[in-house]
Design a protein around this motif. Structure first.
Motif, PDB file in Angstrom:
ATOM      1  N   GLY A   1      36.500  70.009  55.263  1.00 53.07           N
ATOM      2  CA  GLY A   1      36.205  68.724  54.638  1.00 53.07           C
ATOM      3  C   GLY A   1      36.249  67.522  55.547  1.00 53.07           C
ATOM      4  N   ILE A   2      36.487  67.717  56.858  1.00 54.84           N
ATOM      5  CA  ILE A   2      36.591  66.590  57.782  1.00 54.84           C
ATOM      6  C   ILE A   2      35.293  66.490  58.595  1.00 54.84           C
ATOM      7  CG2 ILE A   2      37.984  65.487  59.566  1.00 54.84           C
ATOM      8  CD1 ILE A   2      39.489  66.190  56.953  1.00 54.84           C
ATOM      9  N   HIS A   3      34.638  65.360  58.496  1.00 57.01           N
ATOM     10  CA  HIS A   3      33.392  65.124  59.224  1.00 57.01           C
ATOM     11  C   HIS A   3      33.732  64.514  60.584  1.00 57.01           C
ATOM     12  CE1 HIS A   3      29.214  62.931  59.327  1.00 57.01           C
ATOM     13  NE2 HIS A   3      29.333  63.840  60.261  1.00 57.01           N
ATOM     14  N   VAL A   4      33.422  65.234  61.644  1.00 55.56           N
ATOM     15  CA  VAL A   4      33.663  64.769  63.010  1.00 55.56           C
ATOM     16  C   VAL A   4      32.318  64.589  63.701  1.00 55.56           C
ATOM     17  CG1 VAL A   4      34.765  65.234  65.231  1.00 55.56           C
ATOM     18  CG2 VAL A   4      35.852  66.017  63.104  1.00 55.56           C
ATOM     19  N   ALA A   5      32.112  63.430  64.312  1.00 57.19           N
ATOM     20  CA  ALA A   5      30.848  63.173  64.993  1.00 57.19           C
ATOM     21  C   ALA A   5      31.077  62.417  66.292  1.00 57.19           C
ATOM     22  CB  ALA A   5      29.895  62.389  64.091  1.00 57.19           C
ATOM     23  N   HIS A   6      30.164  62.622  67.237  1.00 61.66           N
ATOM     24  CA  HIS A   6      30.203  61.990  68.551  1.00 61.66           C
ATOM     25  C   HIS A   6      28.946  61.149  68.700  1.00 61.66           C
ATOM     26  CE1 HIS A   6      29.355  62.153  73.019  1.00 61.66           C
ATOM     27  NE2 HIS A   6      30.593  61.693  73.018  1.00 61.66           N
ATOM     28  N   ILE A   7      29.114  59.910  69.139  1.00 63.22           N
ATOM     29  CA  ILE A   7      27.995  58.987  69.259  1.00 63.22           C
ATOM     30  C   ILE A   7      27.794  58.633  70.727  1.00 63.22           C
ATOM     31  CG2 ILE A   7      27.018  56.760  68.588  1.00 63.22           C
ATOM     32  CD1 ILE A   7      29.873  58.210  66.566  1.00 63.22           C
TER      33      ILE A   7
ATOM     34  N   PHE B   1      48.679  51.262  54.699  1.00 60.72           N
ATOM     35  CA  PHE B   1      47.424  51.434  53.962  1.00 60.72           C
ATOM     36  C   PHE B   1      47.249  52.790  53.296  1.00 60.72           C
ATOM     37  CE2 PHE B   1      45.991  48.538  57.553  1.00 60.72           C
ATOM     38  CZ  PHE B   1      46.074  47.379  56.799  1.00 60.72           C
ATOM     39  N   GLY B   2      48.077  53.755  53.654  1.00 62.95           N
ATOM     40  CA  GLY B   2      47.835  55.118  53.220  1.00 62.95           C
ATOM     41  C   GLY B   2      47.099  55.890  54.302  1.00 62.95           C
ATOM     42  N   VAL B   3      46.711  57.109  54.009  1.00 64.74           N
ATOM     43  CA  VAL B   3      45.996  57.943  54.977  1.00 64.74           C
ATOM     44  C   VAL B   3      44.623  57.334  55.248  1.00 64.74           C
ATOM     45  CG1 VAL B   3      44.992  60.220  55.422  1.00 64.74           C
ATOM     46  CG2 VAL B   3      47.190  60.028  54.240  1.00 64.74           C
ATOM     47  N   PRO B   4      44.285  57.084  56.512  1.00 65.72           N
ATOM     48  CA  PRO B   4      42.970  56.494  56.796  1.00 65.72           C
ATOM     49  C   PRO B   4      41.842  57.445  56.430  1.00 65.72           C
ATOM     50  CG  PRO B   4      44.053  57.143  58.828  1.00 65.72           C
ATOM     51  CD  PRO B   4      45.071  57.289  57.736  1.00 65.72           C
ATOM     52  N   ASP B   5      40.766  56.881  55.891  1.00 62.88           N
ATOM     53  CA  ASP B   5      39.600  57.668  55.524  1.00 62.88           C
ATOM     54  C   ASP B   5      38.619  57.774  56.685  1.00 62.88           C
ATOM     55  OD1 ASP B   5      40.108  57.865  52.477  1.00 62.88           O
ATOM     56  OD2 ASP B   5      40.316  55.736  52.907  1.00 62.88           O
ATOM     57  N   LEU B   6      38.680  56.794  57.575  1.00 63.20           N
ATOM     58  CA  LEU B   6      37.818  56.768  58.756  1.00 63.20           C
ATOM     59  C   LEU B   6      38.661  56.411  59.971  1.00 63.20           C
ATOM     60  CD1 LEU B   6      35.096  56.540  60.348  1.00 63.20           C
ATOM     61  CD2 LEU B   6      34.978  54.166  59.519  1.00 63.20           C
ATOM     62  N   VAL B   7      38.540  57.194  61.029  1.00 65.45           N
ATOM     63  CA  VAL B   7      39.184  56.884  62.294  1.00 65.45           C
ATOM     64  C   VAL B   7      38.102  56.875  63.374  1.00 65.45           C
ATOM     65  CG1 VAL B   7      40.803  57.661  64.067  1.00 65.45           C
ATOM     66  CG2 VAL B   7      41.427  57.824  61.652  1.00 65.45           C
ATOM     67  N   VAL B   8      38.043  55.788  64.124  1.00 65.43           N
ATOM     68  CA  VAL B   8      37.062  55.637  65.202  1.00 65.43           C
ATOM     69  C   VAL B   8      37.811  55.512  66.518  1.00 65.43           C
ATOM     70  CG1 VAL B   8      35.156  54.254  66.117  1.00 65.43           C
ATOM     71  CG2 VAL B   8      35.476  54.449  63.632  1.00 65.43           C
ATOM     72  N   TYR B   9      37.431  56.338  67.503  1.00 60.70           N
ATOM     73  CA  TYR B   9      38.058  56.264  68.819  1.00 60.70           C
ATOM     74  C   TYR B   9      37.101  55.586  69.791  1.00 60.70           C
ATOM     75  CZ  TYR B   9      40.999  57.324  72.809  1.00 60.70           C
ATOM     76  OH  TYR B   9      41.815  57.194  73.897  1.00 60.70           O
TER      77      TYR B   9
ATOM     78  N   LEU C   1      43.656  66.493  56.695  1.00 62.00           N
ATOM     79  CA  LEU C   1      43.620  67.855  56.170  1.00 62.00           C
ATOM     80  C   LEU C   1      44.431  67.983  54.885  1.00 62.00           C
ATOM     81  CD1 LEU C   1      43.821  69.986  59.438  1.00 62.00           C
ATOM     82  CD2 LEU C   1      41.947  69.946  57.788  1.00 62.00           C
ATOM     83  N   GLY C   2      45.490  67.199  54.795  1.00 64.35           N
ATOM     84  CA  GLY C   2      46.293  67.235  53.571  1.00 64.35           C
ATOM     85  C   GLY C   2      45.523  66.756  52.359  1.00 64.35           C
ATOM     86  N   ARG C   3      44.530  65.918  52.579  1.00 64.03           N
ATOM     87  CA  ARG C   3      43.714  65.388  51.489  1.00 64.03           C
ATOM     88  C   ARG C   3      42.396  66.146  51.339  1.00 64.03           C
ATOM     89  NH1 ARG C   3      42.537  59.714  52.980  1.00 64.03           N
ATOM     90  NH2 ARG C   3      41.091  60.816  54.333  1.00 64.03           N
ATOM     91  N   GLY C   4      41.978  66.802  52.436  1.00 63.64           N
ATOM     92  CA  GLY C   4      40.740  67.568  52.394  1.00 63.64           C
ATOM     93  C   GLY C   4      39.483  66.748  52.587  1.00 63.64           C
ATOM     94  N   SER C   5      39.620  65.549  53.176  1.00 66.78           N
ATOM     95  CA  SER C   5      38.440  64.726  53.427  1.00 66.78           C
ATOM     96  C   SER C   5      38.767  63.685  54.488  1.00 66.78           C
ATOM     97  CB  SER C   5      37.970  64.017  52.145  1.00 66.78           C
ATOM     98  OG  SER C   5      38.937  63.079  51.710  1.00 66.78           O
ATOM     99  N   GLY C   6      37.711  63.134  55.090  1.00 64.58           N
ATOM    100  CA  GLY C   6      37.886  62.103  56.099  1.00 64.58           C
ATOM    101  C   GLY C   6      36.779  62.162  57.130  1.00 64.58           C
ATOM    102  N   VAL C   7      36.667  61.100  57.902  1.00 62.67           N
ATOM    103  CA  VAL C   7      35.641  61.003  58.942  1.00 62.67           C
ATOM    104  C   VAL C   7      36.310  60.576  60.248  1.00 62.67           C
ATOM    105  CG1 VAL C   7      33.485  59.914  59.665  1.00 62.67           C
ATOM    106  CG2 VAL C   7      33.908  60.323  57.224  1.00 62.67           C
ATOM    107  N   ILE C   8      36.014  61.280  61.329  1.00 60.00           N
ATOM    108  CA  ILE C   8      36.524  60.947  62.657  1.00 60.00           C
ATOM    109  C   ILE C   8      35.324  60.781  63.582  1.00 60.00           C
ATOM    110  CG2 ILE C   8      38.003  61.641  64.576  1.00 60.00           C
ATOM    111  CD1 ILE C   8      39.476  63.509  62.605  1.00 60.00           C
ATOM    112  N   LEU C   9      35.185  59.600  64.177  1.00 59.17           N
ATOM    113  CA  LEU C   9      34.057  59.306  65.048  1.00 59.17           C
ATOM    114  C   LEU C   9      34.543  58.993  66.458  1.00 59.17           C
ATOM    115  CD1 LEU C   9      31.953  56.982  62.688  1.00 59.17           C
ATOM    116  CD2 LEU C   9      31.812  59.475  62.949  1.00 59.17           C
TER     117      LEU C   9
END
Length: 232
Positions: A171-177, A75-83, A124-132
């Protein structure tokens, strides 16, 4: 929802919250990858959403590296990763088996680190993304006879806070729910006289999507979700 975000990877996927996320993301045109140790349980969800499943033990460094390589190839570099993965061992403290506790911590906390590290390296190579990171009541409250779960979830929360401070400026948005309450499911139905006593997984998924859509000038780094019947 930003139009440039199109690929999501959900690690520790099941049919509950992960299923709700997969359905909503797929309906928005996203490509969805679902990772779990047992991918057979995901077959109906894969068929329904058009997603793709990947076998992975998130607590294993080699497995996790192979997962991200496979997802990137597909798919390419994921834009959203959820753990979503976690391990739980219950019982009186003095009766707990050390090996079982070690495994629970590996899945809940170390696996979060491995997945977060792999995601960050690519994003980081792309400078954007979301990790939840999906937390629980145990992220902030240690309950009796549930020490391993609290230990793991406390560690996961600390990981998310550290990553948010380090990666946000890049540029990476990291959040904890914090999911403060039980989640409604086919095997965990809502009592007729307490309709709001369990969280609706679709409603939780909506909050995740809200985080994904946030502009970086007003990012949320932690939210708590609970039914109004749940005590603080």
């Amino acid at each position: 929802m930003p139009q440039d975000l199109k690929t999501a990877l959900i690690v520790g996927a099941g049919v509950g919250l992960s299923g709700s996320l997969a359905r909503k993301l797929s309906a928005l045109g996203w490509q969805v990858a679902l990772a779990a140790r047992n991918t057979g349980k995901l077959d109906p969800l894969v068929s329904e959403t058009g997603s793709r499943s990947f076998a992975c033990d998130a607590a294993n460094a080699e497995d996790t590296a192979r997962l991200f390589s496979a997802v990137q190839s597909a798919f390419g570099v994921p834009d959203l990763v959820v753990y979503n993965a976690s391990g739980r061992v219950r019982g009186p403290l003095i009766d707990l088996t050390p090996a079982e506790v070690e495994r629970a911590l590996a899945v809940t906390a170390f696996g979060g680190f491995l997945v977060g590290q792999q995601a960050a390296r690519l994003m980081l190579g792309r400078g954007s993304g979301v990790i939840l990171f999906t937390g629980a009541s145990a992220s902030v409250k240690g309950y009796a006879q549930s020490a391993p779960f609290a230990m793991g979830k406390f560690a996961l929360r600390g990981l998310a806070q550290s990553m948010a401070r380090e990666l946000g400026p890049q540029g990476i948005h990291v959040a904890h729910i914090v999911i403060d309450g039980g989640i409604r499911s086919a095997v965990r139905s809502v009592p007729g006289d307490r309709l709001d006593s369990l969280l609706d997984p679709d409603a939780i998924a909506d909050s995740y999507l809200h985080l994904v859509a946030q502009p970086r000038s007003a990012w949320t780094h932690e939210i708590e979700l609970r039914p109004w019947t749940e005590r603080f």
